[in-house]
Design a protein around this motif. Structure first.
Motif, mmCIF file in Angstrom:
data_model
loop_
_atom_site.group_PDB
_atom_site.id
_atom_site.type_symbol
_atom_site.label_atom_id
_atom_site.label_comp_id
_atom_site.label_asym_id
_atom_site.label_seq_id
_atom_site.Cartn_x
_atom_site.Cartn_y
_atom_site.Cartn_z
ATOM 1 N N TYR A 83 0.849 -1.194 0.000
ATOM 2 C CA TYR A 83 0.000 0.000 0.000
ATOM 3 C C TYR A 83 0.884 1.244 0.000
ATOM 4 O O TYR A 83 2.102 1.140 0.136
ATOM 5 C CB TYR A 83 -0.872 0.040 1.264
ATOM 6 C CG TYR A 83 -2.059 -0.889 1.256
ATOM 7 C CD1 TYR A 83 -1.888 -2.271 1.277
ATOM 8 C CD2 TYR A 83 -3.355 -0.398 1.250
ATOM 9 C CE1 TYR A 83 -2.972 -3.124 1.284
ATOM 10 C CE2 TYR A 83 -4.450 -1.246 1.267
ATOM 11 C CZ TYR A 83 -4.260 -2.609 1.280
ATOM 12 O OH TYR A 83 -5.341 -3.453 1.291
ATOM 13 N N TRP A 84 0.253 2.407 -0.047
ATOM 14 C CA TRP A 84 1.025 3.658 0.048
ATOM 15 C C TRP A 84 1.700 3.770 1.408
ATOM 16 O O TRP A 84 2.607 4.575 1.593
ATOM 17 C CB TRP A 84 0.117 4.884 -0.183
ATOM 18 C CG TRP A 84 -0.798 5.251 0.966
ATOM 19 C CD1 TRP A 84 -1.688 4.430 1.590
ATOM 20 C CD2 TRP A 84 -0.878 6.518 1.640
ATOM 21 N NE1 TRP A 84 -2.345 5.115 2.598
ATOM 22 C CE2 TRP A 84 -1.873 6.413 2.643
ATOM 23 C CE3 TRP A 84 -0.235 7.744 1.480
ATOM 24 C CZ2 TRP A 84 -2.224 7.464 3.497
ATOM 25 C CZ3 TRP A 84 -0.587 8.798 2.321
ATOM 26 C CH2 TRP A 84 -1.569 8.650 3.314
ATOM 27 N N ASP A 85 1.301 2.923 2.341
ATOM 28 C CA ASP A 85 1.895 2.911 3.674
ATOM 29 C C ASP A 85 3.428 2.877 3.604
ATOM 30 O O ASP A 85 4.120 3.486 4.404
ATOM 31 C CB ASP A 85 1.454 1.658 4.455
ATOM 32 C CG ASP A 85 -0.054 1.516 4.553
ATOM 33 O OD1 ASP A 85 -0.757 2.012 3.657
ATOM 34 O OD2 ASP A 85 -0.534 0.889 5.511
ATOM 35 N N GLU A 128 -10.637 7.959 4.706
ATOM 36 C CA GLU A 128 -11.532 7.154 3.860
ATOM 37 C C GLU A 128 -12.992 7.240 4.302
ATOM 38 O O GLU A 128 -13.858 6.579 3.729
ATOM 39 C CB GLU A 128 -11.060 5.690 3.852
ATOM 40 C CG GLU A 128 -9.723 5.522 3.144
ATOM 41 C CD GLU A 128 -9.179 4.097 3.200
ATOM 42 O OE1 GLU A 128 -9.593 3.336 4.083
ATOM 43 O OE2 GLU A 128 -8.324 3.762 2.356
ATOM 44 N N LYS A 179 -11.047 9.644 9.749
ATOM 45 C CA LYS A 179 -10.475 8.345 10.114
ATOM 46 C C LYS A 179 -9.006 8.472 10.521
ATOM 47 O O LYS A 179 -8.549 7.829 11.452
ATOM 48 C CB LYS A 179 -10.607 7.418 8.904
ATOM 49 C CG LYS A 179 -10.100 6.019 9.112
ATOM 50 C CD LYS A 179 -10.236 5.210 7.830
ATOM 51 C CE LYS A 179 -9.742 3.795 8.004
ATOM 52 N NZ LYS A 179 -9.662 3.074 6.736
ATOM 53 N N GLN A 180 -8.265 9.275 9.807
ATOM 54 C CA GLN A 180 -6.822 9.393 10.054
ATOM 55 C C GLN A 180 -6.370 10.738 9.505
ATOM 56 O O GLN A 180 -7.122 11.389 8.780
ATOM 57 C CB GLN A 180 -6.078 8.265 9.347
ATOM 58 C CG GLN A 180 -6.113 8.347 7.829
ATOM 59 C CD GLN A 180 -5.828 7.021 7.157
ATOM 60 O OE1 GLN A 180 -6.707 6.179 7.023
ATOM 61 N NE2 GLN A 180 -4.599 6.832 6.714
ATOM 62 N N LEU A 188 -2.816 4.117 11.146
ATOM 63 C CA LEU A 188 -1.818 5.086 10.682
ATOM 64 C C LEU A 188 -2.037 6.475 11.285
ATOM 65 O O LEU A 188 -1.259 7.389 11.050
ATOM 66 C CB LEU A 188 -1.879 5.184 9.148
ATOM 67 C CG LEU A 188 -1.572 3.899 8.384
ATOM 68 C CD1 LEU A 188 -1.816 4.089 6.895
ATOM 69 C CD2 LEU A 188 -0.133 3.456 8.609
#
Ligand code: BGC
Length: 764
Positions: A359-361, A491, A603-604, A640
């Motif tokens: 992921y972009w993580d 998201e 969410k984050q 995250l």
């Protein structure tokens, strides 16, 4: 928090006492890995209670056909799943004819598991009274070798306590395994051959469709009270996908019957398909020649070396110390940087969720940890992974209608192809594309390695710039470029217009692409002609990037003095999280998606993610305003989230809040904040935990090729320390309540900036 059974300890994750409800959680928390493979902490012996079985091989996946309610053009055909791989850890234990199974025992006593993070070894011990009233003491020790990454080792010991007993071990291999997560219940593995060579056994199986061939192997040795014994071996083949070797002996009360099992995998990722059994034989010979004890000693050495560089010490706060080491341990188990085909899945080798894919993580969160605690080649491997997938990113963008070499990196991938199949993510969560470029910038900024951009990076930068140029729409009404229909990092909003973070990273990418292309044109003619020729890049196109960037639109509220997360954010019913009844949380479990989308809850980090990436572009007052505006609406329901907030709270001098976020990120899984640890750990956010100490409390930044620090210490700590590798020099930072000490562990001398003032650190 719903679990709280892990004993605080500086170096170990310890579970004391038998509670079947903790089995799945501990299987995640105590998972083992060595970069090439990993496994949940499943029991070796049979267990009929609730368990989540999982062994994984890095890079071995299955393309599970997409399953959606309503197919939309552009959806990917499949979701790449990391596969539950054939199991090599199993040992059936039969005591006087009864199978040892903790779920059916009369009583389990003194149960204890310990993941010794210092040594990379998992221990388990317990006493059990079986239905036949035989009481046994059991000890199991297991590790996945960091030195020989195709090999793992188990030592399993049983001592009858109350009577003499006939005990049999049946170590086995089993490829008749399934994934919990499967779209169509497809068969993922096909077993080709079960074979043996004296006391070695092998199962060769291949994955369906992707044709990864894997040979799972084992070899066993037996001991009574430490002396090796030879017992006759009975072959057991319970199914066509199983092979066991049964050894039985009479054991006198108080004596210990032990088995050492060496096992693991060799695969077609690294060897020819045809010769896997021969390779496995060589690997087993090498490992057993070394022997269990030597393997264990080299495991301890390898981990000592890893800790030497990557440890963070925290004094005065055992839970915080345990938390940070837990995070660092798992990051090191998941990715070692030896293979540019591998990456860091959000669950690493601890579960199936997220498909085990990239992921972009990685670009947004993980790169800094690997840059600072390893040789720069490790982070470069992560960048190379994306470079090698550039053609697929271009193909991916083409499928969506983009042209001219525009590249859209996937939200989720294994081999470069998009795997995510929810339109609001696949098509809309496009800020990920910017993080690919951000990582290149971050890498060069930190390592000073200017060779990556001309060698590989610029092509990625060009592809991404082309994407943003085409994805932005000129709005006559606004007389500016807008980016419509996106999902930001938050998201909990889908299909919004002008997500500030997305617009900002797009603008930055376009400007950065212009600068980097121009720099190369002016300074490296050969590289420039190679790349401009290959990409057909003209100066006019570069100018179009710059003018799109210049005219990018950003939603702003004059009244609040903040950029808006997206168009229309102020139309929401702005009730803060503090005023939301606790019974409503987590909202992703308590509310309908519809209600979440209409809510202001975040969410984050979203706008704040931009303030994190581009901190230098804003004043501290601006950061404070945005933090005060957005954090109160943030539910931190992504792993995250807390790390970014911890760093920013520390920057703003809000140490209590920073500390709270720190505990939340570092003990997210240990204390199961998100109530999902049974499914696996949150590996990628663990890198964020490292950042919250180094960048948050340590205040480390790189400015103009120089490391700078602005150190702070949470009240609960008396001291902490960390090390960073900055351009080949190793700097140790020791922070206590009253002072900060910098030591150059290796290198010739380093100019640093401490609280705004220049300082030189010379070799000790
Ligand atoms: C987060 C994403 C992240 C993904 C994998 C999601 O919950 O919102 O930002 O990429 O998890 O960690």
């Amino acid at each position: 928090m719903h679990i709280d059974y892990i004993t605080p300890n500086d170096w170990s994750i310890i579970e004391d006492g038998w509670n079947p409800n903790n089995v799945k959680s501990s299987e995640s928390l105590m998972a083992l890995g060595n970069g090439a493979m990993g496994q949940r902490a499943n029991f070796e012996e049979d267990y009929s209670g609730a368990t989540f079985q999982g062994s994984y091989i890095g890079g071995v996946y299955y393309p599970d056909k997409t399953r959606v309610g309503w197919w939309k053009n552009g959806y990917p055909e499949y979701f790449a799943k990391v596969l539950n791989a054939p199991s090599w850890i199993g040992i059936k234990v039969i005591v006087n004819g009864e199978s040892l199974d903790l779920h059916t025992c009369k009583e389990v006593k003194d149960f204890r598991r310990e993941l010794d993070m210092k040594a990379g070894v998992l221990y388990r011990s317990f006493k059990a009274i079986l239905q036949n009233d035989v009481e046994i003491a059991v000890k199991a020790t297991r590790f996945l070798s960091m030195e020989m990454d195709e090999v793992g080792a188990i030592k399993y010991e049983v001592t009858p306590i109350n009577v003499d007993a006939t005990i049999s071990y049946e170590p086995y291999l089993d490829s008749g395994i399934t994934n919990e997560d499967s779209n169509w219940d497809d068969k993922f593995w096909n077993t080709l051959e079960v074979s043996e060579n004296d006391d070695m056994a092998f199962i060769t199986a291949h994955t369906m469709k992707t044709e990864f061939h894997v040979c799972t192997m084992m070899q066993n040795k037996l001991f009574i009270d430490g002396d090796e014994i030879t017992l006759s071996r009975k072959r057991s083949q319970k199914t066509t996908t199983y092979v066991g070797h049964e050894y039985e002996t009479d054991v006198t009360k108080g004596d210990t019957f032990a088995i050492q099992k060496i096992g693991g995998y060799v695969s077609s990722l690294n060897h020819d398909k045809g010769g896997l059994v021969a390779v496995a034989t060589d690997v087993l010979n090498k490992a057993t020649d070394l022997g269990y004890d030597a393997l264990l000693a080299s495991q301890k050495e390898a981990w000592a070396k890893t800790w030497e560089m990557s440890d963070i010490t925290i004094e005065g706060d055992t839970k915080a110390q345990q938390g940070i080491r837990f995070n660092i341990f798992h990051l090191n188990q998941t990715y070692t940087g030896q293979d540019s085909r591998l990456n860091i899945g959000p669950k690493g080798f601890t579960g199936e969720k997220y498909g085990g894919s990239t992921y972009w993580d990685t670009e947004a969160y993980c790169i800094p940890f690997y840059m600072a605690t390893k040789d720069q080649s490790v982070a470069r491997q992560l960048l190379t992974y994306r470079y090698n997938q550039l053609d697929k990113a271009i193909e991916n963008a083409q499928k969506l209608g983009f042209t001219n070499g525009a590249a859209l990196y996937p939200m989720v991938t294994m081999n470069g192809e998009e795997c995510h199949n929810e339109w609001e993510i696949t098509f809309e969560e496009i800020h990920r594309n910017g993080s690919m470029v951000y990582a290149i910038y971050n890498y060069e900024r930190y390592t000073g390695d200017t060779s990556y951009i001309p060698e590989m990076g610029l092509e990625v930068i060009i592809g991404v710039a082309r994407f943003w140029r085409q994805r932005a729409t000129f709005s006559k009404a606004k007389n500016a470029y807008v980016i419509l229909g996106v999902t930001g990092p938050n998201e909990y909003e889908n299909n919004v217009n002008n997500n500030w973070f997305t617009n900002y990273i797009a603008k930055w990418c376009l400007e950065y692409a212009f600068e980097q292309a121009e720099l190369l044109r002016d300074t490296a003619k050969e590289d420039w002609s190679r790349i401009s020729g290959k990409t057909h890049l003209s100066y006019d196109e570069m100018l179009s990037w710059r003018s799109t960037a210049e005219q990018m639109y950003f939603p702003y509220s004059e009244e609040n003095g903040v950029y808006l997360q997206q168009d229309g954010f102020l139309d929401k019913e702005l009730i803060t999280v503090a005023d939301l009844p606790k019974s409503n949380r987590p909202i992703n479990q308590k509310w309908s998606w519809d209600r979440i989308l209409r809510s202001p809850y975040i969410k984050q980090a979203d706008t704040l993610q931009g303030f994190y990436f581009f901190e230098d572009h804003f004043t501290e007052e601006q950061l404070e305003k945005h933090f005060d505006f957005y954090e109160p609406f943030t539910v931190h329901e992504s792993s995250l989230s807390p790390c970014v907030h911890a760093i920013q709270a520390a920057k703003l001098g809000r140490m209590d809040q920073a500390y709270e976020f720190y505990l939340r990120t570092s003990r997210l899984d240990l204390d199961d904040y998100n109530k999902e640890v049974e499914e696996g750990l949150h590996i990628t956010s663990m890198a964020g935990t490292w950042q919250s100490v180094v960048e948050g409390f340590g205040g480390m930044r790189v400015k103009n090729d120089t490391l700078s620090f602005d150190t702070k210490i949470p009240n609960a700590w008396t001291a902490y320390s960390f090390k960073v590798n900055f351009r080949g020099q190793i700097l140790k930072v020791d922070v206590s309540k009253n002072e900060t000490h910098f030591t150059l562990v290796s290198g010739e001398g380093l100019q640093i900036i401490v609280n705004g003032e220049k300082r030189e650190v010379l070799p000790a």
